[in-house]
Scaffold this motif. Sequence first.
Motif: not given
Length: 236
Positions: A8-11, A24-25, A31-32, A51-52
């Motif tokens: 799942i990708e995010g920052r 941040t997704l 999410v933590t 990030v993934w």
Amino acid sequence: MEFPVPLIEGRLIKRYKRFLADVTLDDGRVVTAHCPNTGSMLGCKAPDSRVWLTHSNDPKRKLKYTWELVEVAPETLALINTSRPNHQVRAAIEAGRIDALAGYSKLRSEVRYGSEKSRIDLHLSGHAGQPDAWVEVKNVTLGEGGRGYFPDAVTTRGQKHLRELMAQAAAGERAVLFFCVNHTGVESVAPADHIDPEYGRLLREAAQNGVEILAWRAALTPTSLALETPLPVVLD
């Protein structure tokens, strides 16, 4: 070798308290995530990096997300999860991809050994023409200008492992230090003398006293993490 579940990708917002990272997704949720890396993560934790994560449905887990990958430069990935390198190396050995470690019929993990009460990452036995091989795996994620460096912080534990490997080599066994390079921008590996000069000294001593030093780079993507390319190790 593939990730067990889709990523799942995010920052990245920040990494903190060593084992935590706020992300941040892409759907806007914050999410933590668990950060399974005890190192300094030098060069791998810049805020707003792509990030993934993996997600777990295990009801016993407090943190459902685990940080796996980070984009350290455009189209350049590094693996954060330090529980994976041993599996990467084992899978490559079992697939017959690592010629230097081929021909062994038995492979065990976390075998106790040494006068300093260590556990070797991988123990290979059952080769008709070779002594047992004791393989210590090190995860390389610090990359600068195409060169990968280990360690990314002072490591007394890593120094101990080099002493243990030298003792195995002196006893007539094969002692192998395996740099699992989980940074797609790295073309060679060297000791990080600017971070831990004692580790660099011991690494060179080990190389001169029969310890074999291997380095392989993983072809990291958001779906796979298989070792693919052998790299030179520079000690001069």
